[in-house]
Design a protein around this motif. Structure first.
Motif, PDB file in Angstrom:
ATOM      1  N   ILE A 186      34.861  41.887  44.404  1.00  0.00           N
ATOM      2  CA  ILE A 186      33.959  41.835  43.253  1.00  0.00           C
ATOM      3  C   ILE A 186      32.567  41.390  43.697  1.00  0.00           C
ATOM      4  O   ILE A 186      31.554  41.898  43.214  1.00  0.00           O
ATOM      5  CB  ILE A 186      34.523  40.878  42.182  1.00  0.00           C
ATOM      6  CG1 ILE A 186      35.805  41.467  41.589  1.00  0.00           C
ATOM      7  CG2 ILE A 186      33.501  40.612  41.088  1.00  0.00           C
ATOM      8  CD1 ILE A 186      36.590  40.493  40.738  1.00  0.00           C
ATOM      9  N   LEU A 221      37.500  47.402  39.811  1.00  0.00           N
ATOM     10  CA  LEU A 221      37.338  45.949  39.935  1.00  0.00           C
ATOM     11  C   LEU A 221      37.240  45.251  38.580  1.00  0.00           C
ATOM     12  O   LEU A 221      37.163  44.025  38.519  1.00  0.00           O
ATOM     13  CB  LEU A 221      36.097  45.631  40.771  1.00  0.00           C
ATOM     14  CG  LEU A 221      36.203  45.964  42.265  1.00  0.00           C
ATOM     15  CD1 LEU A 221      34.833  45.916  42.924  1.00  0.00           C
ATOM     16  CD2 LEU A 221      37.168  45.003  42.962  1.00  0.00           C
ATOM     17  N   ILE A 272      34.735  45.762  36.424  1.00  0.00           N
ATOM     18  CA  ILE A 272      33.331  45.669  36.024  1.00  0.00           C
ATOM     19  C   ILE A 272      32.981  46.904  35.207  1.00  0.00           C
ATOM     20  O   ILE A 272      33.200  48.029  35.664  1.00  0.00           O
ATOM     21  CB  ILE A 272      32.416  45.572  37.260  1.00  0.00           C
ATOM     22  CG1 ILE A 272      32.733  44.301  38.041  1.00  0.00           C
ATOM     23  CG2 ILE A 272      30.947  45.601  36.861  1.00  0.00           C
ATOM     24  CD1 ILE A 272      31.999  44.198  39.373  1.00  0.00           C
ATOM     25  N   THR A 300      41.371  39.797  47.294  1.00  0.00           N
ATOM     26  CA  THR A 300      40.453  40.018  46.189  1.00  0.00           C
ATOM     27  C   THR A 300      41.209  40.238  44.882  1.00  0.00           C
ATOM     28  O   THR A 300      42.351  40.721  44.877  1.00  0.00           O
ATOM     29  CB  THR A 300      39.528  41.220  46.460  1.00  0.00           C
ATOM     30  OG1 THR A 300      38.514  41.264  45.455  1.00  0.00           O
ATOM     31  CG2 THR A 300      40.303  42.537  46.411  1.00  0.00           C
ATOM     32  N   ARG A 346      40.992  41.385  40.490  1.00  0.00           N
ATOM     33  CA  ARG A 346      40.350  42.305  39.559  1.00  0.00           C
ATOM     34  C   ARG A 346      40.000  41.542  38.301  1.00  0.00           C
ATOM     35  O   ARG A 346      40.792  40.753  37.800  1.00  0.00           O
ATOM     36  CB  ARG A 346      41.304  43.463  39.225  1.00  0.00           C
ATOM     37  CG  ARG A 346      40.693  44.533  38.335  1.00  0.00           C
ATOM     38  CD  ARG A 346      41.740  45.562  37.950  1.00  0.00           C
ATOM     39  NE  ARG A 346      41.154  46.685  37.225  1.00  0.00           N
ATOM     40  CZ  ARG A 346      40.846  46.685  35.950  1.00  0.00           C
ATOM     41  NH1 ARG A 346      41.056  45.590  35.220  1.00  0.00           N
ATOM     42  NH2 ARG A 346      40.322  47.748  35.373  1.00  0.00           N
ATOM     43  N   LEU A 347      38.790  41.766  37.799  1.00  0.00           N
ATOM     44  CA  LEU A 347      38.384  41.101  36.571  1.00  0.00           C
ATOM     45  C   LEU A 347      39.053  41.726  35.361  1.00  0.00           C
ATOM     46  O   LEU A 347      39.425  42.896  35.377  1.00  0.00           O
ATOM     47  CB  LEU A 347      36.859  41.214  36.402  1.00  0.00           C
ATOM     48  CG  LEU A 347      35.981  40.503  37.427  1.00  0.00           C
ATOM     49  CD1 LEU A 347      34.520  40.832  37.160  1.00  0.00           C
ATOM     50  CD2 LEU A 347      36.196  39.006  37.383  1.00  0.00           C
TER      51      LEU A 347
END
Length: 467
Positions: free
Chosen positions: A104, A226, A228, A390, A392-393
């Motif tokens: 991100i 991601l 976004i 990482t 994920r939003l």
């Protein structure tokens, strides 16, 4: 006050030597300054753009000389881009990772580094509204009005991008960007005020800009992955389509103006030169390739050190220096961070919960809780954990916010302009009053959005029936 009637004494055309923008950022601020009248901006725009000509090489653009083949050439380029994107999708389906944004934080760094250009999105087309014959530039004028969302903040491209950056608290980072990030924005703003005899430069620049680039497709795809909101980028894929969107309109405008041009060879040369101007400054792919999370963390901590160098406990020392002493010398930050890693206050490539430093900045009872905002902590988290961990939003839609825009609104001025506009009967008089409020400075603000709605209805009543 109106953009083309406010006369700053320092901005009078007779006193041009009193203004001397030197950096790209200076040029951006000059062209966006509402106190500088349009006449002055036009004189400066001509000087600025002509100074770029020696840097241009258009030998590879000879295909533009074959006017009747331009549409086929661009369609071929479009098909190739789509084919490359399909290959990218096939690679992803086979299990390969993201090409652009492993984390991100990579994506967020990209978002603020391209902001200077996104904040003037479509600006070059403002000159189409100030063309002596609006009829001749109507295709380009409509593209510009659509870039402005036809006056809807949720569809205005600049408002959309501002909202995206505010959502992630990224706007302050624009202030730390090197001057090179503002070069393309300066070019676009100069074209917004180019004199009418150089209008082919606007046509050529737009012809190049509206073509579908591979990086846009991949960016849109990976941002969505991601979490976004990629809406701003997706709009540039849908609205710029080669069938009936901005790409097609830009081709038609190029052809129409070619047939109207008295000196066709000069027209084509100007088109080719401005087509090449799309390459000035850092491209999106350049910016993506240069993203470096380690460097970003160092820079973040150097900025925090300016405040933090006086407030830490003197008893805690590393290699003979107190924390305050380390922070008092920003050039030592990278060395200090390495010491924190060596002493396992930061444990790289492991969940952040294992790092003492993370607990200090993240836990509610941590001694540094609140020092870093959510985006800054995401950067630190991605840097510590590495790409393999990482996250994920949870995706939240981000669109232009009319309420936020109200802070830019001078209600008295808006009511005054509304009254003036409604008292006028002649369409040309209304346009003369309103068009200055569609300038790159004004259009993302409440007064500019209202003016955009009115101009859209006057110029394109059929396309704007729903307004």
């Amino acid at each position: 006050m109106l953009d083309n009637t406010v006369l700053n004494p320092l901005a009078s055309p007779s006193q041009l030597n009193t203004i001397s923008p030197k950096t790209n950022k200076d040029w951006v601020e000059f062209f966006l300054d509402p106190k500088v009248n349009r006449e002055c901006k036009t004189e400066y725009a001509e000087t600025y753009v002509l100074s770029l000509f020696d840097q241009l090489n258009t030998t590879h653009l000879s295909w533009i000389d074959q006017v009747d083949q331009v549409r086929q050439h661009i369609q071929h380029e479009h098909d190739q881009t789509c084919s490359k994107f399909q290959s990218y999708l096939d690679q992803r389906k086979s299990g390969l990772g993201r090409n652009y944004f492993p984390t991100i934080s990579h994506a967020l760094e990209f978002l603020y580094k391209v902001a200077p250009v996104k904040y003037v999105d479509g600006s070059w087309l403002y000159s189409s509204l100030t063309h002596p014959s609006l009829f001749e530039s109507k295709d380009l004028s409509y593209i510009y009005l659509e870039e402005l969302g036809l006056g809807d903040a949720k569809a205005n491209h600049v408002c959309m991008y501002q909202s995206l950056l505010r959502h992630f608290e990224l706007e302050p980072y624009i202030n730390y960007l090197d001057d090179i990030y503002f070069e393309q924005a300066a070019v676009q703003l100069a074209l917004a005020y180019i004199p009418h005899d150089l209008f082919p430069l606007v046509i050529g620049f737009n012809l190049g800009y509206e073509q579908l680039p591979l990086h846009l497709l991949i960016t849109n795809y990976e941002l969505a992955e991601l979490g976004i909101d990629p809406h701003y980028f997706n709009v540039h894929i849908t609205i710029d389509n080669a069938h009936n969107g901005h790409a097609e309109k830009s081709i038609q405008a190029f052809i129409d103006h070619y047939h109207q041009a008295q000196d066709k060879s000069k027209y084509l040369e100007l088109v080719k030169m401005s087509f090449q101007m799309n390459d000035f400054g850092l491209s999106s792919t350049n910016i993506i390739q240069e993203i470096d999370l380690t460097q970003s963390v160092y820079q973040l901590l150097q900025r925090k050190a300016v405040v933090g160098q006086h407030i830490h406990n003197q008893k805690c020392q590393f290699n003979g220096r107190s924390i305050n002493e380390w922070l008092a010398q920003p050039e030592l930050i990278s060395e200090f961070i390495q010491i924190l890693i060596d002493k396992q206050w930061i444990i790289k490539n492991r969940p952040v919960e294992e790092s003492r430093f993370w607990k200090l900045i993240h836990d509610s009872d941590g001694k540094m809780f609140g020092v870093f905002n959510a985006t800054e902590k995401m950067l630190i988290k991605d840097w510590i954990q590495g790409e393999s961990l990482t996250v994920r939003l949870k995706r939240m839609p981000v669109t232009g916010d009319q309420n936020w825009l109200s802070k830019y609104n001078n209600q008295h001025e808006l009511e005054q302009i509304k009254h003036q506009c409604h008292s006028l009967d002649d369409t040309n008089d209304k346009l003369a009053l309103l068009i200055p409020y569609l300038s790159p400075y004004y259009h993302p603000r409440a007064i500019g959005l209202w003016a955009t709605q009115e101009v859209s209805k006057l110029l394109f009543p059929f396309q704007t029936l729903a307004l």
